[in-house]
Design a protein around this motif. Sequence first.
Motif, mmCIF file in Angstrom:
data_model
loop_
_atom_site.group_PDB
_atom_site.id
_atom_site.type_symbol
_atom_site.label_atom_id
_atom_site.label_comp_id
_atom_site.label_asym_id
_atom_site.label_seq_id
_atom_site.Cartn_x
_atom_site.Cartn_y
_atom_site.Cartn_z
ATOM 1 N N GLU A 276 9.833 -9.065 -5.813
ATOM 2 C CA GLU A 276 10.493 -9.815 -4.741
ATOM 3 C C GLU A 276 12.011 -9.830 -4.965
ATOM 4 O OE1 GLU A 276 8.686 -10.738 -2.232
ATOM 5 O OE2 GLU A 276 10.387 -11.507 -1.116
ATOM 6 N N ALA A 277 12.402 -9.990 -6.231
ATOM 7 C CA ALA A 277 13.833 -9.986 -6.551
ATOM 8 C C ALA A 277 14.441 -8.627 -6.210
ATOM 9 C CB ALA A 277 14.029 -10.305 -8.020
ATOM 10 N N VAL B 226 -4.945 -12.760 -7.165
ATOM 11 C CA VAL B 226 -5.646 -12.391 -8.408
ATOM 12 C C VAL B 226 -6.828 -13.332 -8.633
ATOM 13 C CG1 VAL B 226 -5.427 -12.255 -10.914
ATOM 14 C CG2 VAL B 226 -3.643 -11.318 -9.478
ATOM 15 N N VAL C 234 1.197 -16.118 -16.885
ATOM 16 C CA VAL C 234 2.542 -16.183 -16.313
ATOM 17 C C VAL C 234 3.474 -17.015 -17.198
ATOM 18 C CG1 VAL C 234 3.894 -16.968 -14.341
ATOM 19 C CG2 VAL C 234 1.723 -15.825 -13.972
ATOM 20 N N THR D 76 6.154 -16.000 -3.533
ATOM 21 C CA THR D 76 5.548 -14.678 -3.632
ATOM 22 C C THR D 76 4.726 -14.590 -4.918
ATOM 23 O OG1 THR D 76 7.525 -13.844 -2.555
ATOM 24 C CG2 THR D 76 6.022 -12.223 -3.447
ATOM 25 N N LEU D 77 5.277 -15.171 -5.981
ATOM 26 C CA LEU D 77 4.552 -15.188 -7.261
ATOM 27 C C LEU D 77 3.271 -16.019 -7.131
ATOM 28 C CD1 LEU D 77 4.588 -14.459 -10.297
ATOM 29 C CD2 LEU D 77 5.923 -16.510 -10.691
ATOM 30 N N GLN E 220 3.419 -7.367 5.774
ATOM 31 C CA GLN E 220 2.856 -6.492 4.745
ATOM 32 C C GLN E 220 2.920 -7.080 3.346
ATOM 33 O OE1 GLN E 220 4.729 -2.629 5.282
ATOM 34 N NE2 GLN E 220 2.769 -1.931 6.059
ATOM 35 N N VAL E 221 4.039 -7.691 3.024
ATOM 36 C CA VAL E 221 4.242 -8.150 1.654
ATOM 37 C C VAL E 221 3.867 -9.622 1.478
ATOM 38 C CG1 VAL E 221 5.985 -8.570 -0.107
ATOM 39 C CG2 VAL E 221 6.000 -6.429 1.154
ATOM 40 N N ARG F 271 13.342 -6.526 -3.982
ATOM 41 C CA ARG F 271 13.407 -6.391 -2.519
ATOM 42 C C ARG F 271 14.678 -7.051 -1.987
ATOM 43 N NH1 ARG F 271 7.660 -6.199 -2.468
ATOM 44 N NH2 ARG F 271 7.425 -8.411 -2.846
ATOM 45 N N LEU G 13 6.517 -14.700 -18.467
ATOM 46 C CA LEU G 13 7.804 -14.951 -17.804
ATOM 47 C C LEU G 13 8.511 -16.170 -18.387
ATOM 48 C CD1 LEU G 13 6.863 -14.461 -14.050
ATOM 49 C CD2 LEU G 13 7.833 -12.811 -15.610
ATOM 50 N N PRO H 18 1.079 -2.234 0.092
ATOM 51 C CA PRO H 18 2.531 -2.319 0.360
ATOM 52 C C PRO H 18 3.282 -3.288 -0.553
ATOM 53 C CG PRO H 18 1.280 -2.553 2.388
ATOM 54 C CD PRO H 18 0.284 -2.504 1.286
ATOM 55 N N ARG H 19 2.624 -4.361 -1.010
ATOM 56 C CA ARG H 19 3.415 -5.307 -1.787
ATOM 57 C C ARG H 19 3.733 -4.799 -3.188
ATOM 58 N NH1 ARG H 19 -1.701 -7.882 -1.629
ATOM 59 N NH2 ARG H 19 -2.426 -8.501 -3.678
ATOM 60 N N TYR H 20 3.111 -3.703 -3.599
ATOM 61 C CA TYR H 20 3.420 -3.125 -4.912
ATOM 62 C C TYR H 20 4.372 -1.936 -4.809
ATOM 63 C CZ TYR H 20 -0.684 -5.825 -6.303
ATOM 64 O OH TYR H 20 -1.576 -6.826 -6.512
ATOM 65 N N ARG I 73 0.090 -7.234 -13.230
ATOM 66 C CA ARG I 73 -0.287 -7.463 -11.843
ATOM 67 C C ARG I 73 0.321 -8.774 -11.331
ATOM 68 N NH1 ARG I 73 -5.048 -4.899 -9.652
ATOM 69 N NH2 ARG I 73 -5.458 -5.735 -7.587
ATOM 70 N N LEU I 74 0.301 -9.778 -12.198
ATOM 71 C CA LEU I 74 0.837 -11.080 -11.792
ATOM 72 C C LEU I 74 2.364 -11.065 -11.747
ATOM 73 C CD1 LEU I 74 -1.407 -13.474 -13.860
ATOM 74 C CD2 LEU I 74 -1.182 -13.501 -11.386
ATOM 75 N N THR I 75 2.974 -10.583 -12.831
ATOM 76 C CA THR I 75 4.422 -10.714 -12.950
ATOM 77 C C THR I 75 5.151 -9.702 -12.065
ATOM 78 O OG1 THR I 75 4.429 -9.258 -14.830
ATOM 79 C CG2 THR I 75 4.340 -11.601 -15.287
ATOM 80 N N GLN J 235 0.696 -14.095 -5.162
ATOM 81 C CA GLN J 235 0.081 -13.043 -5.981
ATOM 82 C C GLN J 235 -0.959 -13.643 -6.928
ATOM 83 O OE1 GLN J 235 0.120 -9.989 -5.699
ATOM 84 N NE2 GLN J 235 -0.492 -9.112 -7.642
ATOM 85 N N ARG K 158 11.537 -18.082 -2.088
ATOM 86 C CA ARG K 158 10.972 -16.795 -1.698
ATOM 87 C C ARG K 158 10.340 -16.103 -2.914
ATOM 88 N NH1 ARG K 158 14.348 -11.734 0.829
ATOM 89 N NH2 ARG K 158 12.685 -10.212 0.559
ATOM 90 N N VAL K 159 11.048 -16.132 -4.029
ATOM 91 C CA VAL K 159 10.499 -15.504 -5.242
ATOM 92 C C VAL K 159 9.297 -16.304 -5.750
ATOM 93 C CG1 VAL K 159 10.973 -14.846 -7.617
ATOM 94 C CG2 VAL K 159 12.721 -14.526 -5.880
ATOM 95 N N ALA L 86 5.019 -9.509 -8.989
ATOM 96 C CA ALA L 86 5.536 -10.221 -7.818
ATOM 97 C C ALA L 86 6.920 -10.799 -8.089
ATOM 98 C CB ALA L 86 4.567 -11.334 -7.419
ATOM 99 N N TYR L 87 7.124 -11.310 -9.286
ATOM 100 C CA TYR L 87 8.396 -11.959 -9.657
ATOM 101 C C TYR L 87 9.545 -10.953 -9.577
ATOM 102 C CZ TYR L 87 11.570 -14.539 -12.844
ATOM 103 O OH TYR L 87 12.620 -15.192 -13.424
#
Lengths: 336, 282
Positions: free
Chosen positions: B197-198, A174, A189, A166-167, A225-226, B200, A193, B252-254, B189-191, A170, A162-163, B193-194
């Motif tokens: 999501e966690a 971009v 990334v 989603t990454l 939405q997400v 959430r 990260l 919404p995703r932000y 913007r990229l990170t 995204q 899931r994580v 999401a990482y």
Amino acid sequence: MIRRVLIAGEAPFVDALAALAERSGCRVDLYSIDDLEAAETVTQMVQDATRCDLFVESLNESATTKHWLVEGVEANLRERVPVLSNCLVASATEVASWCNHPQRVIGFGLLPPVDLELPGAVEFAPALQANFQSAALAREFLENLGCEVIRVPDAPGLVRARVLFTLINQAIYVLDSQLASAEIIDQAVELSLHAPRGPLRWADEIGLDVVLGVLTGLADYYGPQVHHPAPLLKQKVRAGHLGKKPGAAFLLTPCWNLETPKHAQALSWRRGPFDLATAAPQSQHLPAPALRGPAAARPSAHWGAHLSMANLCSDRGPAPGRRLDARLCRGRRADL
Amino acid sequence: MNLSIIGAGGIGRALAQVAVLAGNAVLLYDIDAATLQTAQLQIARGLEQSVNDGGVEFHKAAQARLLLSTAPTLEACAEADLVIDCSPEKLDVKKGVLGRLDQAADPKTLLAVQVETLSPSAIAAAATRHPQRVMGLHFFPPIESNPLVELIRIAQATPTLLDHLVDLLDQMDKKALLAPDQPGFLVNRLTDAYTAEALRMLDEGKLEAAALDRLMNTLGFPIGPFQLLDDLGLDTTLQAKLALYQGTDHEPRYRPSRTHRQRVQAGALGRKSGQGFYTYDD
């Protein structure tokens, strides 16, 4: 005791699972989804289903195809045989709801690339309907593969996928908005990260059809939405650019390097490892990626003939099953 | 290269240390004389520390120490080849500093603004007569050891300026990524999401932070999302997420997470405050 395992699904997931299972001493019957388009292979798989001690499924391009596979195979399994489902596109509970014996469905979560020497952790999520016996058998099997088993709540994608997806989504958003090139996105990334690989390269390795399938599953479950899949991802899958081999879909597909003068211009004065200008010409001469459109939804009715076929086989006693070598998994279509 | 750094707070001080170690003459300025003095001492201590840790040779650190000097006024900083503004992340302050530098400096002097969420284009356009010499920089903590830096290109910037900055950053062992001047630039913007999501998942209450971090570690991410938030500071990251949410017209995703906001309100700011998603003893 699990001696014989039936593994069905898509590369590169099943290849890794089969290699691990074989190493742990099980006899493996391996079926890749590409081969299941031929009716005789499906028949073969159904025969193997009647004989196996455990069924492992990893098919995540869409919930429909997963449903087709699980429903068909599960109907032919002996009663106490557990079903291990890689819960990316649907939760174990949902998979169990498709089965005649829902109490035997256990979810797990494994993402490529899998290091065969050190397979690391696997997520473990029994369906709500599951009983203790199946869970214990499934856990024992996963532990025998050399994996560390971590219990997580049951949901599509479980936790790690899931994580990660989603990454990846995204990153595709971009890329689609042309804020940066694929190489720069992956590098950003990796550096920020300390990710083991960039999200776009990872998507290519997993296969873009699976990425789209999982995101659609997440969007169905958590709301659109997400997790709404990026439009570019849908376009790529429609175009048959599915990745799988690193570099096929995002990183080296010509359109991104040739048709975006905006990036070329902005990066023309950059040097060193970030230089796009040197990467662009190579990609023009790349062979086209292997094309395979999204698998069409396969109607469950298709199973009719095979179900009766299986009954026939079990009446006659076990027929000698064709054993597929995990190492020959790629390009095995000809062998059949 | 002659380098001036405006603002001797955390970022400016760390940047000065990295720059002198790379062999640049650095002129450091801060509006508050006491801060400037503290920064000087801390840099000297930092250099000493890096010698003790074995990362830097003694004579190199001694040389580096000689390369650092302080400026009495902001205008005195305008003499350098490149001025990096590390003043606090407030639009008025940044505009004021850049406006004064623009008045005092030769039109060829390059000006860079360190920003977290503010748009360097907006600052440059509002404060300077020569916006083509202005560039945004976004460093990531800890600046001493994190090689990542975003180069935020404003619309009018000239390629020579970029080349110059890339050279300087190369020399300081920094990897520069070109980022667009957009909400969250590129990396945030990229990170987002990482961590989003966690967060959430944490909001959903299904998993604990440590368990989720551990799962991501097993996937090959050495730093789990909550550890990352603790390291960067919960307040800073919430600010960045809010800026991204507002800058994208409430996509919404932000949307920032409830738990994240509550922790910040409760003063749990991460490693720096001793309490974030984890508790720190030291």
